[in-house]
Design a protein around this motif. Structure first.
Motif, short mmCIF file in Angstrom:
data_model
loop_
_atom_site.label_atom_id
_atom_site.label_comp_id
_atom_site.label_asym_id
_atom_site.label_seq_id
_atom_site.Cartn_x
_atom_site.Cartn_y
_atom_site.Cartn_z
N GLN A 155 -4.24 10.56 20.73
CA GLN A 155 -4.00 10.91 19.33
C GLN A 155 -2.53 10.78 19.01
OE1 GLN A 155 -5.76 14.57 18.00
NE2 GLN A 155 -4.24 14.82 16.39
N GLY A 156 -2.23 10.31 17.82
CA GLY A 156 -0.85 10.19 17.38
C GLY A 156 -0.76 9.61 15.99
N ARG A 157 0.46 9.26 15.61
CA ARG A 157 0.72 8.72 14.28
C ARG A 157 1.07 7.24 14.42
NH1 ARG A 157 5.30 8.12 11.10
NH2 ARG A 157 6.60 9.02 12.74
N ILE A 158 0.55 6.43 13.51
CA ILE A 158 0.85 5.00 13.50
C ILE A 158 2.26 4.84 12.92
CG2 ILE A 158 0.21 2.74 12.59
CD1 ILE A 158 -1.80 3.84 14.60
N ILE A 159 3.17 4.29 13.73
CA ILE A 159 4.55 4.13 13.25
C ILE A 159 4.86 2.68 12.90
CG2 ILE A 159 5.40 6.17 14.45
CD1 ILE A 159 6.61 4.28 16.56
N ALA A 160 3.99 1.75 13.29
CA ALA A 160 4.22 0.34 12.94
C ALA A 160 2.91 -0.42 12.98
CB ALA A 160 5.23 -0.30 13.88
N ALA A 161 2.71 -1.29 12.00
CA ALA A 161 1.57 -2.22 11.97
C ALA A 161 2.18 -3.61 12.03
CB ALA A 161 0.75 -2.02 10.71
N LEU A 162 2.01 -4.28 13.15
CA LEU A 162 2.59 -5.61 13.33
C LEU A 162 1.77 -6.65 12.59
CD1 LEU A 162 3.42 -5.18 17.12
CD2 LEU A 162 4.87 -4.72 15.15
N PRO A 163 2.34 -7.81 12.31
CA PRO A 163 1.60 -8.84 11.57
C PRO A 163 0.34 -9.27 12.31
CG PRO A 163 3.93 -9.40 11.73
CD PRO A 163 3.71 -8.22 12.61
N ALA A 164 -0.72 -9.55 11.54
CA ALA A 164 -1.99 -10.00 12.11
C ALA A 164 -1.82 -11.41 12.67
CB ALA A 164 -3.08 -9.98 11.06
N LEU A 174 1.48 3.35 18.18
CA LEU A 174 1.12 4.76 18.02
C LEU A 174 2.16 5.60 18.74
CD1 LEU A 174 -2.11 6.48 17.94
CD2 LEU A 174 -0.87 6.95 20.02
N GLU A 175 2.58 6.72 18.11
CA GLU A 175 3.51 7.65 18.75
C GLU A 175 2.81 8.99 18.89
OE1 GLU A 175 8.15 8.49 18.37
OE2 GLU A 175 7.04 9.10 16.57
N THR A 176 2.83 9.55 20.10
CA THR A 176 2.16 10.83 20.36
C THR A 176 3.01 11.99 19.84
OG1 THR A 176 3.18 11.12 22.53
CG2 THR A 176 1.09 9.88 22.44
N HIS A 177 2.43 13.18 19.87
CA HIS A 177 3.12 14.39 19.41
C HIS A 177 3.49 15.28 20.58
CE1 HIS A 177 2.28 13.37 15.28
NE2 HIS A 177 1.00 13.21 15.59
N ASP A 178 3.68 14.72 21.77
CA ASP A 178 4.05 15.49 22.94
C ASP A 178 5.47 16.03 22.79
OD1 ASP A 178 1.62 14.78 24.07
OD2 ASP A 178 2.46 13.03 25.09
N PHE A 208 -11.72 -0.18 10.51
CA PHE A 208 -10.76 0.85 10.88
C PHE A 208 -9.70 1.04 9.80
CE2 PHE A 208 -11.50 -0.48 15.56
CZ PHE A 208 -12.72 0.15 15.57
N ASN A 209 -9.28 -0.05 9.13
CA ASN A 209 -8.29 -0.01 8.05
C ASN A 209 -7.07 0.84 8.44
OD1 ASN A 209 -7.19 -0.63 5.59
ND2 ASN A 209 -8.18 1.08 4.54
N VAL A 210 -6.46 0.51 9.57
CA VAL A 210 -5.32 1.26 10.08
C VAL A 210 -4.08 0.95 9.25
CG1 VAL A 210 -3.91 1.70 12.12
CG2 VAL A 210 -6.34 1.17 12.39
N GLN A 211 -3.36 2.01 8.83
CA GLN A 211 -2.16 1.88 8.01
C GLN A 211 -1.03 2.70 8.65
OE1 GLN A 211 -2.22 -0.08 5.20
NE2 GLN A 211 -4.34 -0.51 5.71
N GLU A 212 0.21 2.26 8.41
CA GLU A 212 1.36 3.02 8.89
C GLU A 212 1.34 4.43 8.31
OE1 GLU A 212 5.37 1.45 8.89
OE2 GLU A 212 4.55 -0.58 9.04
N GLY A 213 1.76 5.40 9.12
CA GLY A 213 1.84 6.79 8.69
C GLY A 213 0.56 7.58 8.89
N GLN A 214 -0.55 6.92 9.21
CA GLN A 214 -1.81 7.63 9.40
C GLN A 214 -1.82 8.36 10.74
OE1 GLN A 214 -4.74 4.47 9.13
NE2 GLN A 214 -5.28 5.08 7.07
N GLU A 215 -2.49 9.49 10.75
CA GLU A 215 -2.73 10.25 11.98
C GLU A 215 -4.11 9.82 12.47
OE1 GLU A 215 -1.71 12.62 15.00
OE2 GLU A 215 -0.44 12.22 13.28
#
Length: 141
Positions: A4-13, A30-34, A53-60
């Protein structure tokens, strides 16, 4: 495995054509909250999964993934592929505090005043010193 973590970057497809037909993939960081956050790059393969999945930057998110490795020209490469990505409610995240060293239990007897202090080790040989008083070892610390 799950992480689990927050998406900090979405690289180009990326997309291309293989013997099996067209393909599409995208990498996410993804960056964890450890207490000491870790980062992980994972890939989502397939246009249908990318849309679902529609993953976006900033999502948890909670990422379920497989780890595999492959060899190419004598070198090995890791591959982390997500097979499920679920959104997580950010309000449920508990901040993680660094773990402090455990204190001695209250029932442990205190050191008595009559106990002798530990004597310094007599066998210890100090590092030789240079003329300027610096240690002659080549360690950077």
């Amino acid at each position: 495995m799950d992480l689990q973590g927050r998406i900090i970057a979405a690289l180009p497809a990326r997309e291309g054509e293989s013997a099996r037909g067209p393909w599409k993939a995208q990498d996410f960081v993804l960056e964890t909250h450890d207490a000491y956050p870790k980062k992980m790059v994972f890939s989502v393969w397939g246009e249908d999964r990318l849309q679902r999945f529609n993953v976006q930057e900033g999502q948890e998110v909670m990422v379920s993934f497989d780890i595999d490795a492959h060899e190419y020209q004598g070198r090995w490469y890791n591959s982390i592929r997500a097979y499920d990505v679920r959104l997580v409610d950010p309000s449920t995240i508990q901040p993680v505090q660094p773990v402090a060293p455990a204190a001695a239990p209250a029932s442990a007897p205190a050191a008595s005043a009559e106990a002798p202090a530990a004597a310094p080790a007599q066998d210890a040989v100090p590092f030789p010193e240079t003329a300027e008083g610096e240690s002659a070892d080549d360690l950077p610390f």
